[in-house]
Design an enzyme around this catalytic site. Structure first.
Site, PDB file in Angstrom:
ATOM      1  N   SER A 335       0.362  -1.570  -0.345  1.00 22.83           N
ATOM      2  CA  SER A 335      -0.073   0.084  -0.100  1.00 22.83           C
ATOM      3  C   SER A 335       0.691   1.376  -0.128  1.00 22.83           C
ATOM      4  CB  SER A 335      -0.746  -0.367   1.350  1.00 22.83           C
ATOM      5  OG  SER A 335      -1.506  -1.245   1.685  1.00 22.83           O
ATOM      6  N   ASP A 459      -1.739  -6.487  11.064  1.00 22.76           N
ATOM      7  CA  ASP A 459      -1.599  -6.881   9.641  1.00 22.76           C
ATOM      8  C   ASP A 459      -0.587  -7.759   9.850  1.00 22.76           C
ATOM      9  OD1 ASP A 459      -1.832  -6.145   7.162  1.00 22.76           O
ATOM     10  OD2 ASP A 459      -0.898  -5.410   6.160  1.00 22.76           O
TER      11      ASP A 459
END
Length: 539
Positions: A335, A459
């Site tokens: 990202s 994550d």
């Protein structure tokens, strides 16, 4: 290189891309036929006994990236046709016998990174076109016969890290445009005829080495930045300088008026002032000591580990290691940036370089979070960080990257699933999956229960679990990590990260093993289990 006036063997090398003849005892001249090597990318003729001039036909090699001719007996001038080699990135012409002025065509390359032309006899001035070299990292023109003023256009070379102009006849003052060289680490202006005051802005740059010796500088020497370390700065041979730190042994800077005023002060007044000052200092020290003792009891001080001191790596070094961050070395994207593999020039160590896309919203916060999380943690099941790089790139933009130990077996995700339309060539045994599950659980147990401040990863997923040579799992990517006190104060309404990771409870290891087994069962159909098909995002 030539025999009976004829070129030797070049007609058989037209498809050659790399020609390395360095460190031999070659004599003669560079053959005219060198221009027939149209596909050559790298030419290494250094450390020989070649003489004469550079063949003008060299300009026919338009794809040339590296030209290495240092430590020869080459003379005359550099042919203007070198400007046709528009893709040149590295030029090494130092330690020869060139004696002409510098051609302006030497300073037009849009991708030039290093230019070494020192230890020759180049004359006249340094062309103002040097400011065109926006990607230049190192410029060495040491020990020539260059004169005139230092071009102010050098301030446009925003990527400069090493600038060596020593051993010439440069005059006047240091250009004010040097204040823009934020990435400059080494500056050598010694053995010239420079004059004027030494600019204070040099103390604000990131300089690690500064040599201003044997010039005609005058005035007060600054004390900030590099000037505060006697081992990093040299100002020998400047007899009109004063001030600076005591270790440099320069005379004090004092005006006649203040000197006379001190002479007329009565001795009793001087003694009283000294006593009052000492008392105030003593009281201040006592209060400061009490303050820091109380503060240290309230909050332990984080001390980085001394076992693995971070090494310093520059943007240029990472650029070289990854072959210019080429797509061939791209390991993966995320990202907030991309990860490249590379080999360091200093020792050949393989590394993974995570480059952050600072144009992406949240990338800077992710970089800071990862630095904060990784600076004091060490565990065999965490990806080892080697260093970080905060600099500017060749375009003058901010550059931030993290350098990790390279994991040759890549991510768990690539072992579990097919990559696009390619057939899966790797299989995991159940025992390997079990060991990976235990490795990951060990890493999380360390983060949650054994760090000075517990860390929540937030994550955890197969693409963030990397495997080393021995298939030992390492947890990486701490861009969304948070410290436990920070998480505890956050509402649970918004869950950050990828589904598949919740803070562990008593049965966490069993859930993780089940998760891996489920992945293995579905890998032949390349179907992700439902738990990976959903993603929560929130603050």
């Amino acid at each position: 290189m030539e025999k009976n006036g004829e070129n030797v063997g070049t007609h058989n090398l037209v498809d050659l891309t790399v020609l390395d003849l360095g460190n031999n005892f070659l004599t003669g001249t560079i053959p005219i036929g060198i221009g027939k090597l149209n596909n050559a990318r790298k030419l290494w003729f250094h450390a020989n006994e070649l003489s004469g001039q550079i063949a003008p036909s060299l300009g026919n090699i338009s794809q040339l990236l590296v030209l290495s001719l240092y430590e020869n007996n080459l003379s005359g001038s550099i042919p203007s046709t070198i400007g046709n080699c528009i893709n040149l990135q590295f030029i090494y012409l130092d330690d020869n016998k060139f004696s002409s002025s510098l051609p302006r065509q030497l300073f037009i390359f849009p991708s030039l990174i290093e230019l070494y032309i020192g230890n020759n006899s180049f004359t006249d001035s340094l062309p103002v076109e040097v400011g065109n070299l926006k990607t230049l990292s190192t410029l060495s023109v040491s020990d020539n016969k260059l004169s005139g003023e230092i071009p102010i256009s050098l301030g446009d070379c925003l990527s400069l890290e090493n600038l060596w102009l020593d051993g010439n006849f440069f005059q006047e003052s240091i250009p004010p445009t040097f204040s823009t060289l934020r990435g400059l680490r080494s500056l050598d202006l010694s053995r010239n005829n420079l004059s004027g005051e030494i600019p204070k802005y040099l103390g604000k740059l990131a300089l690690e080495s500064l040599n201003l010796s044997f010039n005609n500088f005058e005035g007060e020497l600054p004390k900030q930045g590099v000037f505060g370390n006697a081992s990093q700065v040299s100002v020998l041979g400047n007899n009109k300088l004063c001030g600076g730190i005591p270790e440099l042994n320069l005379p004090q800077c004092s005006s006649q008026a203040s000197k006379k005023q001190r002479e007329y002060l009565p001795s009793k007044v001087k003694i009283s002032v000294v006593v009052v000052v000492l008392c105030l200092m003593l009281v201040s020290c006592i209060f400061a000591t009490l303050y820091w003792v109380r503060k240290s009891r309230r909050k332990p001080v984080d001390v980085p580990s001394a076992e693995d001191p971070f090494v310093t790596m520059s943007y240029t070094e990472l650029f070289k290691a990854t072959d210019g961050f080429s797509s061939a070395n791209l390991v993966g994207t995320g990202s907030f940036g991309a990860v490249y593999k590379g080999a360091l020039d200093r020792d050949g160590t393989m590394v993974a370089v995570k480059v952050f896309n600072l144009q992406q919203q949240g990338a800077l916060r992710s970089f800071m979070a990862e630095c904060e999380a990784l600076k004091n943690i060490r565990h065999r099941n965490l990806v080892k960080i080697l260093t970080c790089c905060v600099s500017i790139d060749f375009k003058g933009n901010d550059f931030k990257a993290l350098v990790y130990e390279y994991m040759p077996n890549e991510s768990l995700d690539k072992w579990l699933h097919k990559d696009g339309h390619e057939q899966l060539g790797r299989n995991l045994k159940f025992t390997q999956m079990l060991n990976i599950a235990i490795d990951v659980a060990s890493a999380l147990d360390y983060l949650h229960n054994h760090c000075q401040t517990p860390i929540i990863h937030r994550d955890l997923k197969p693409s963030n679990i990397l495997l080393d040579d021995d298939m030992i799992a390492r947890v990486g990517d701490f861009g969304l990590a948070r410290f436990l006190p920070e998480v505890a104060q956050t509402s649970l309404v918004g869950i950050k990260g990828s589904v598949g990771y919740i803070a562990p409870g008593n049965n966490f290891v069993y859930y993780l093993i089940y998760f891996l087994v489920y992945e293995c069962i579905n890998m032949k159909t390349n179907a992700h289990p439902p738990i990976l098909a959903i993603s929560f995002r929130g603050d």
